[in-house]
Scaffold this motif. Structure first.
Motif, PDB file in Angstrom:
ATOM      1  N   VAL A 164      -5.317  -7.965  -2.671  1.00 57.92           N
ATOM      2  CA  VAL A 164      -5.249  -9.126  -3.563  1.00 57.92           C
ATOM      3  C   VAL A 164      -3.878  -9.792  -3.467  1.00 57.92           C
ATOM      4  O   VAL A 164      -3.762 -11.025  -3.378  1.00 57.92           O
ATOM      5  N   ILE A 165      -2.824  -8.983  -3.490  1.00 59.39           N
ATOM      6  CA  ILE A 165      -1.474  -9.525  -3.381  1.00 59.39           C
ATOM      7  C   ILE A 165      -1.273 -10.199  -2.028  1.00 59.39           C
ATOM      8  O   ILE A 165      -0.645 -11.272  -1.924  1.00 59.39           O
ATOM      9  N   SER A 166      -1.834  -9.629  -0.968  1.00 57.87           N
ATOM     10  CA  SER A 166      -1.698 -10.204   0.367  1.00 57.87           C
ATOM     11  C   SER A 166      -2.417 -11.546   0.475  1.00 57.87           C
ATOM     12  O   SER A 166      -1.938 -12.460   1.160  1.00 57.87           O
ATOM     13  N   ILE A 167      -3.554 -11.666  -0.188  1.00 61.23           N
ATOM     14  CA  ILE A 167      -4.264 -12.943  -0.202  1.00 61.23           C
ATOM     15  C   ILE A 167      -3.428 -14.005  -0.902  1.00 61.23           C
ATOM     16  O   ILE A 167      -3.354 -15.168  -0.466  1.00 61.23           O
ATOM     17  N   TRP A 193     -10.515   7.453  -5.290  1.00 63.24           N
ATOM     18  CA  TRP A 193     -10.672   6.168  -5.976  1.00 63.24           C
ATOM     19  C   TRP A 193      -9.331   5.481  -6.168  1.00 63.24           C
ATOM     20  O   TRP A 193      -9.227   4.245  -6.039  1.00 63.24           O
ATOM     21  N   LEU A 194      -8.304   6.243  -6.470  1.00 64.77           N
ATOM     22  CA  LEU A 194      -6.975   5.650  -6.651  1.00 64.77           C
ATOM     23  C   LEU A 194      -6.414   5.138  -5.325  1.00 64.77           C
ATOM     24  O   LEU A 194      -5.724   4.114  -5.289  1.00 64.77           O
ATOM     25  N   LEU A 195      -6.707   5.844  -4.225  1.00 64.10           N
ATOM     26  CA  LEU A 195      -6.264   5.363  -2.920  1.00 64.10           C
ATOM     27  C   LEU A 195      -6.954   4.053  -2.561  1.00 64.10           C
ATOM     28  O   LEU A 195      -6.316   3.110  -2.080  1.00 64.10           O
ATOM     29  N   SER A 241       0.829  -1.210   0.000  1.00 63.69           N
ATOM     30  CA  SER A 241       0.000   0.000   0.000  1.00 63.69           C
ATOM     31  C   SER A 241       0.860   1.254   0.000  1.00 63.69           C
ATOM     32  O   SER A 241       0.620   2.193  -0.781  1.00 63.69           O
ATOM     33  N   SER A 242       1.870   1.296   0.865  1.00 62.69           N
ATOM     34  CA  SER A 242       2.741   2.473   0.922  1.00 62.69           C
ATOM     35  C   SER A 242       3.532   2.637  -0.366  1.00 62.69           C
ATOM     36  O   SER A 242       3.793   3.769  -0.812  1.00 62.69           O
ATOM     37  N   LEU A 243       3.908   1.525  -0.994  1.00 66.77           N
ATOM     38  CA  LEU A 243       4.640   1.599  -2.259  1.00 66.77           C
ATOM     39  C   LEU A 243       3.785   2.224  -3.357  1.00 66.77           C
ATOM     40  O   LEU A 243       4.223   3.145  -4.062  1.00 66.77           O
ATOM     41  N   SER A 277      -5.470   1.272  -4.605  1.00 69.83           N
ATOM     42  CA  SER A 277      -4.204   0.762  -4.080  1.00 69.83           C
ATOM     43  C   SER A 277      -4.438  -0.201  -2.921  1.00 69.83           C
ATOM     44  O   SER A 277      -3.733  -1.209  -2.775  1.00 69.83           O
ATOM     45  N   VAL A 278      -5.450   0.091  -2.100  1.00 67.00           N
ATOM     46  CA  VAL A 278      -5.793  -0.816  -0.996  1.00 67.00           C
ATOM     47  C   VAL A 278      -6.288  -2.154  -1.533  1.00 67.00           C
ATOM     48  O   VAL A 278      -5.887  -3.226  -1.062  1.00 67.00           O
ATOM     49  N   LEU A 279      -7.157  -2.097  -2.546  1.00 73.21           N
ATOM     50  CA  LEU A 279      -7.699  -3.325  -3.121  1.00 73.21           C
ATOM     51  C   LEU A 279      -6.608  -4.166  -3.773  1.00 73.21           C
ATOM     52  O   LEU A 279      -6.559  -5.394  -3.591  1.00 73.21           O
ATOM     53  N   LEU A 280      -5.712  -3.514  -4.520  1.00 71.99           N
ATOM     54  CA  LEU A 280      -4.620  -4.237  -5.163  1.00 71.99           C
ATOM     55  C   LEU A 280      -3.688  -4.867  -4.135  1.00 71.99           C
ATOM     56  O   LEU A 280      -3.262  -6.019  -4.281  1.00 71.99           O
ATOM     57  N   SER A 281      -3.384  -4.134  -3.075  1.00 71.14           N
ATOM     58  CA  SER A 281      -2.525  -4.667  -2.017  1.00 71.14           C
ATOM     59  C   SER A 281      -3.195  -5.835  -1.305  1.00 71.14           C
ATOM     60  O   SER A 281      -2.539  -6.798  -0.905  1.00 71.14           O
TER      61      SER A 281
END
Length: 310
Positions: A148-151, A137-139, A100-102, A142-146
């Motif tokens: 998915v990667i975490s799952i 929306w972009l923030l 998320s921070s990245l 980024s949370v949603l993408l992070s």
């Protein structure tokens, strides 16, 4: 034995350095969050830049906090990671907060580029008008993408780490090599693609912004009209270059973590971790000094602390 003494000394040094970096980073990012929240309460409004900085500060604060707890337990109580859910929990939390921070820090570069750079292309003009509405929306994206990667990290950790690793004793639990498994490749591909995409966005934004600022500075210096913003543009160019330099080092370290992910911990991986944990600290400091509101608040806080000490 001498070997055991060296291992203990090395672990102690590692824990000490990570603790210093983590607490420094947590203090700096907590300061950013507190200043922005106080300003929000007073003004009852938030601009897009403050939203991004607030989200980035929160992600980095909790990332450094989780990292410090993980490192402390790893050095002092390594046996607790034999409990199945604990390692998965730390892996998911660290990956989610770091990812998320990245992405948010990369988006911060894009935001600065769109807001500051001056190009007459129709797409750039459209983004300049719509960027403020796109920020929330972009923030969330980024949370949603992070997430998915975490799952994916959770799935790989569950199926691979505990199936392929063969720990013998508590002391050797983190010194064994993990067998390369086919399950690792999806997460390496997705994570590496995310790192590369974010870094590419930073490169393009930095180059466009530097070109725009350099062109504007050159135009103002050759014209007969004195522009008071020339010095501000030069200062902005210096900050952008420092951002780009730090982000490049961080990207290299992130790639190296993927390369050495299945190898034994050594002094090389220790240096990589030191650089990775130092990035949120140094980058957040630069963000403070590049923001007049945060810089004044920091200087005011330091002067108050100095008066109380004296």
């Amino acid at each position: 034995s001498q070997e055991k003494y060296n291992v203990t000394s090395y672990d102690t040094m590692t824990a000490t350095i990570i603790t210093l970096e983590a607490f420094a980073g947590m203090w700096i990012n907590a300061f950013i969050v507190s200043v922005l929240c106080i300003a929000w309460v007073k003004k009852k409004s938030f601009n897009s830049n403050e939203k991004i900085l607030l989200f980035l500060g929160c992600c980095r604060f909790w990332y450094l906090c989780v990292t410090w707890v993980y490192s402390f337990l790893l050095i002092i109580y390594p046996w607790c990671f034999r409990v199945h859910p604990i390692l998965k929990l730390f892996a998911v939390l660290q990956n989610f907060l770091n990812s998320s921070s990245l992405w948010v820090s990369a988006f911060l570069y894009v935001f600065y580029c769109i807001k500051i750079a001056n190009f007459r292309h129709i797409i750039f003009t459209y983004l300049k008008v719509k960027i403020d509405r796109m920020v929330p929306w972009l923030l969330w994206g980024s949370v949603l993408l992070s997430l998915v990667i975490s799952i994916l990290v959770l799935n790989v950790t569950d199926r691979t780490l505990y199936n392929n690793s063969k720990p013998t004793t508590v002391g050797n639990f983190w010194k064994q090599s993990i067998k390369m498994d086919g399950h690792f490749f999806p997460i390496f591909f997705v994570t590496g693609f995310g790192f590369t995409t974010a870094f590419t966005a930073v490169i393009l934004s930095a180059l466009l912004l530097l070109f725009s600022l350099w062109r504007h500075k050159r135009k103002m210096q050759t014209s007969s009209v004195k522009d008071l913003s020339v010095d501000a543009h030069i200062k902005a160019m210096k900050y952008i270059l420092s951002f780009f330099f730090l982000y490049s080092i961080n990207f290299i370290c992130l790639v190296l973590t993927l390369i050495y992910a299945t190898k034994k911990p050594n002094r090389g991986t220790f240096l990589i971790l030191v650089f990775l944990y130092a990035f949120p600290v140094v980058h957040s400091l630069i963000l403070i000094f590049s923001n007049p509101k945060l810089e004044k608040a920091l200087l005011r806080t330091l002067s108050c602390v100095k008066c109380k000490v004296c």
